[in-house]
Enzyme design. Structure first.
Site, PDB file in Angstrom:
ATOM      1  N   CYS A 454      45.072  73.778  76.514  1.00  0.00           N
ATOM      2  CA  CYS A 454      45.762  72.671  77.185  1.00  0.00           C
ATOM      3  C   CYS A 454      45.494  72.683  78.686  1.00  0.00           C
ATOM      4  CB  CYS A 454      47.258  72.738  76.906  1.00  0.00           C
ATOM      5  SG  CYS A 454      48.004  74.329  77.308  1.00  0.00           S
ATOM      6  N   HIS A 827      52.566  76.002  78.563  1.00  0.00           N
ATOM      7  CA  HIS A 827      51.788  74.837  78.133  1.00  0.00           C
ATOM      8  C   HIS A 827      51.554  73.931  79.338  1.00  0.00           C
ATOM      9  CE1 HIS A 827      50.314  71.673  75.539  1.00  0.00           C
ATOM     10  NE2 HIS A 827      51.237  70.835  75.965  1.00  0.00           N
TER      11      HIS A 827
END
Length: 996
Positions: A454, A827
């Protein structure tokens, strides 16, 4: 005597009179009498019991039978013979069409009086055959319950040997057809009691003959896995499973999941129907069997089955949390389904619309069950927030609903996620990433996460949304000898023209992978961005340059052409320059060094260093009021950045520094503080952007991006161990170091240094401070006289002699957010918008492009949220508030685009001219062909997927319609009975929410 009894029963006397006469007849029956009289009385009592049209008549028949069975055993045994029983069981009793429903009750009543008789074994043998025949005829739940009651009371009548196995299997087939035809509470209770009697008989048989269990379970699985039957099997089958010994579970599940004769469709049908069993009230261990089978399927990597079943059933399971009587089992199944479904956010996101309503309902219920379930549900939701961060717009309503509930710590969350994952090998689930049926409604394309990538996806999307950079990359010629730039061009082209909802950046990842990164581990997106830009820059710098568009522009002077064409694309787009000066405080000698940068790394000031008001880094009282002129006159210049910490020194410039500013609202008559986030010399009533800037400001005690830049640009005192070696003094001296921006980049990249090394834990910790982000930023750029003359050659304003600062305006275009508390985990996702000039193809006025209006830049340009494969519409409000709602979600890397102005006019003009001449970038032939082929391939894949999915979905069992679920109460928020089964005093034993 029989005639007397019949006359009394049939008479019209009151019941109390009849009862007295009947008592006298019964007392007389206890005396000795002849066989013929006994037979007459037994026939009459049998008739009354089996055909009596009132309960009173049946009760009299029962009493007489019991008296004769007790006081006249020989006559009763002779009457209650095998032939008579066979006739009752096979032909019934009474006139045709009105056969008695009480035959089994009658036989059960009479059996107690012949247990010791010589004919007992013959009767037992007859009943073993007849009960097997009866269950093969699929009797009603009521009749099945009567058979079960008879056999439980008289186990000698239970079929034996092979017939016993067959009997159990047929009994399970009977249960398969059980349905409750009424929704009345009494009828439901009666139905449950009947089912429990039948399953209780199976439990009794299994306790004495364990060898019958596995054949019975095999029959059960055959029923629930069948795809041919029109009507779904009854959820009453759940009552069968609850009595299977748990010690058999591992062996049963292992045999099922490793049986090659069971197809995927059959297995999916079976587990789907088992999950429906969470609706069955009062069932024990049902959730354990469901979870065991789900784990068994995961062990043999039947992920496609698990995914389809989870997505089709999880909302149904969630809806059962409304009902106290099934809540515990439903919650257990829900927890496993969510915690194991870790490859995708799909399952969790299906529940998001329902969670707030359920939380409200459970709070209203105010029971121990509801309180416990709320806490477990909140823990589960926080686990999902942790696993699938990056959806602030979707999560805000849910977070608001559970804000008062306990929050688990990160260790607890990681433990739960680690214990329940289908597999520890993430690559095994790579092909099962969320199936997106079509492109996002935004028209944008997502990027597939290839295993903690990510950080790369967020950077690529931010670079892609930098439209000037994207167009330049897409315009590169074929065969440019820049392999990494070529791969970026292909990736951008697919993001622009692919029909897929998300594409895989695998090829680009392998080419741009920093060699020190650990595969599969989370990385620092800022570190990756620096490495990527450096690689692209070095590739072009070493002779592989391909960008020649600016040479075609006749508007560029020779000086400017040399200035820009000597730069690489990365330098043109992201490159800026900074002058570092060190002044000896003894001799006042100044040494300076200019260096290039592609991003500014902004450290957080120490906690004791206040950023606002009179104690600011650049004190208000020392720099005086400072107004930034509107865009019509952006070239106002000021002097040196040196800050007066003491009395002015000889040779010091008289002018004052220009601090970083945001555009915000200022009350009339108020002296502007140039360091606060709301200093600007424009009227908010006339400029909507100004008011918007005010909204973007953080609370008084928080930090802002201008605060961090001002701290970055503020002088640093070099003393004690950090003394500076002055060449002029030839010794160590106290000194002051300052940084000045001498050239503003086209795209300004700011990295907030949130990660610092903690020597106590030997780990990098994260600074979670909320930092307000201005949508428009004014940056002070130091301009030399000759540069000012060149840059402002078409302007009307003349700068003051000597070097000075000019304000350059930047518009926010991307924000990369890190969710988590460590750089090694968490993330990344990003907010982006596409900032372009308002009049990109218009004719320049006096050689200067017209700048975009504030309104268009900040109110009409759509924000997007990029989170791996998911792309959604968003807003600057979401960007501003994300950390307020989710404290671990903090802005990390910011992209600003320079607004057209005098200092940047050559590059902006060249870009505008290139856009005017060439329009949208045209891709070379090979790239266009590759995209076309992939789009065709995608359509073929979609057709194949649709066929396969249709086959799977058609095999999925439909839930029985007689169970009220969450969806039926959607529009009935005002009804407490609809949302809360416990409302109105129901409590955990209430059946108000159970409707069969």
């Amino acid at each position: 005597m029989d005639k007397i009894l019949e006359a009394v029963v049939m008479s019209s006397y009151p019941n109390n009179v009849k009862q007295g006469l009947v008592r006298r007849v019964i007392e007389a029956a206890k005396q000795p009498m002849d066989s013929e009289q006994c037979w007459s009385m037994l026939e009459l009592s049998t008739k009354l019991y089996l055909l009596g049209d009132t309960k009173y008549k049946r009760e009299i028949g029962k009493e007489v039978l019991e008296v004769y069975g007790h006081y006249h055993p020989e006559e009763f045994e002779e009457f209650f013979n095998v032939r008579f029983l066979l006739s009752l069981l096979q032909e019934g009793y009474g006139p045709l069409g009105k056969r008695s429903h009480y035959v089994l009750d009658y036989i059960q009543l009479g059996l107690q009086f012949v247990l010791e008789s010589p004919s007992a074994n013959s009767i037992f043998g007859l009943l073993r055959i007849e009960v097997l025949r009866k269950v093969c005829e699929r009797p009603s739940p009521k009749q099945c319950a009567k058979i079960s009651k008879l056999l439980i009371q008289h186990p000698q009548c239970i079929p034996m040997g092979k017939h016993q196995v067959l009997f159990c299997q047929q009994l399970i087939r009977c249960i398969r057809q059980f349905q409750c035809v009424s929704e009345g509470e009494e009828d439901i209770m009666e139905f449950l009691e009947q089912v429990n009697k039948v399953s209780g008989l199976l439990q009794r048989i299994w306790r004495t003959q364990t060898s019958v269990i596995l054949p019975s379970l095999k029959e059960l699985f055959t029923i629930i896995s069948s795809t041919e039957e029109q009507e779904p099997p009854s959820n009453a089958l759940a009552s069968v499973v609850q009595f299977v010994p748990l010690e058999l579970m591992d062996g049963v599940i292992r045999n099922l999941t490793n049986d090659d004769s069971i197809t995927d469709v059959q297995m999916m049908t079976a587990i789907g129907r088992m999950i429906d069993w969470v609706s069955w009230p009062l069932g024990k261990n049902i959730d354990k069997w469901i979870i065991a089978l789900l784990k068994g399927l995961a062990a043999v990597k039947k992920f496609s089955i698990l995914i389809e079943v989870t997505l089709s059933k999880i909302e149904k399971v969630f809806s059962k949390l409304l009902y106290p009587i099934v809540r515990e089992g439903a919650l257990s199944v829900l927890q496993y389904m969510l915690l194991s479904f870790q490859h995708s956010h799909e399952a969790f996101h299906l529940l998001l619309p329902h969670i707030p309503r359920l939380v409200i309902s459970l709070k209203k219920e105010d029971s121990n069950s509801a309180t416990s379930s709320l806490e477990q549900l909140a823990e589960l939701i926080h686990c999902m927030f942790f696993r699938f961060s990056g959806f602030p717009d979707l999560y805000e309503p849910v977070l608001e609903a559970i804000k008062a509930l306990p929050v688990p710590n990160e260790d607890r969350i990681k433990y739960l996620l680690g214990q329940n994952a289908w597999t520890s090998q993430k690559n095994e689930l790579a092909c099962f990433y969320p199936r997106l049926a079509s492109k996002s409604e935004t028209g944008k394309i997502g990027l597939i996460n290839l295993g903690n990538t990510c950080y790369m996806n967020s950077i690529i999307q931010s670079l892609f949304m930098a439209s000037d950079f994207r167009h330049s990359v897409l315009n590169l010629t074929e065969g440019n000898s820049q392999p990494l730039m070529t791969k970026l061009q292909w990736l951008f082209a697919f993001l622009e023209h692919s029909q897929r909802p998300a594409i895989s950046p695998e090829s680009f990842l392998s080419a741009s992978w920093p060699p020190w990164f650990t595969p599969g581990a989370q990385q620092d997106c800022s570190e990756y961005l620096k490495y990527l830009l450096d690689r692209l820059h070095e590739e072009e710098k070493t002779g592989k340059r391909i960008y020649q568009k600016l040479k075609e522009s006749s508007l560029i002077s020779q000086v400017v052409e040399r200035h820009y064409l000597n730069k690489t694309l990365i330098e043109k787009m992201f490159g800026g320059k900074m002058m570092t000066k060190i002044r000896c405080l003894k001799c006042l000698n100044v040494s300076s060094r200019e260096e290039a940068f592609t991003d500014l790394s902004l450290a957080f000031p120490p906690p004791d260093r206040h950023m606002r008001g009179s104690t600011s880094v650049l004190p208000v009282e020392e720099i005086g009021p400072q107004f930034i002129e509107p865009p019509e006159n952006p070239s106002q210049l000021t002097g040196s950045p040196w800050i007066r910490r003491k009395a002015p020194m000889a040779g010091d410039p008289a002018a004052l520094p220009m601090p970083v500013e945001t555009l915000g609202f200022q009350e009339p008559g108020e002296v502007a503080n140039p360091l606060s986030g709301n200093a600007v010399g424009v009227d908010a009533s006339k400029d909507p952007l100004s008011a918007f800037g005010e909204r973007a400001c953080a609370p008084k005690d928080s930090k802002s991006v201008p605060d961090l830049i001002n701290y970055f640009l503020s002088p640093e005192r070099l003393t004690a161990e950090n003394k500076y070696h002055c060449e002029k003094c030839a010794s160590l001296q106290d000194a002051e170091k300052v940084a000045e921006l001498t050239e503003g980049p086209h795209y300004l990249i700011l990295t907030l240094l949130r990660f610092s090394f903690d020597p106590r834990t030997m780990k990098r910790k994260k600074i979670l401070d909320n930092v307000s982000i201005p949508v428009v930023l004014k940056l002070p750029i130091l301009v030399a006289p000759e540069e000012t003359e060149e840059v402002c050659q078409h302007g009307k304003d003349r700068p003051a002699p000597g070097r000075g600062f000019m304000s350059v305006v930047y518009d926010l275009c991307s924000v990369v957010v890190h969710s988590g508390i460590s750089s090694e985990s968490g993330h990344y996702y990003c907010y982006s918008r596409e900032c372009t000039d308002a009049v990109p193809h218009g004719q320049p006025q006096d050689g200067v492009p017209k700048p975009a209006s504030d309104k268009q830049l900040d109110f009409e340009i759509q924000w997007y949220l990029f989170n791996d494969t998911r792309v959604s519409f968003s807003s600057f409000e979401s960007v501003s508030n994300v950390t307020s709602f989710f404290p671990k979600d903090t802005a990390y890397v910011l992209f600003y685009r320079q607004r057209p102005g005098r200092q940047s006019c050559p590059l902006h003009e060249a870009l505008a001219e290139a856009g005017c001449l060439h329009g949208e970038p045209s891709l070379h032939k090979d790239l266009m062909e590759a995209i076309s082929k992939d789009n065709i391939l995608y359509l073929q894949e979609q057709e194949k997927e649709a066929r396969n999915r249709a086959a799977y979905i058609s095999a999925l069992p439909k839930s029985p319609l007689w169970w009220r679920d969450f969806d039926r109460d959607k529009d009935d928020d005002s009804s407490s009975g609809g949302c809360s089964p416990a409302a109105g005093g129901g409590g955990s034993g209430s059946f108000h929410g159970l409707v069969f």
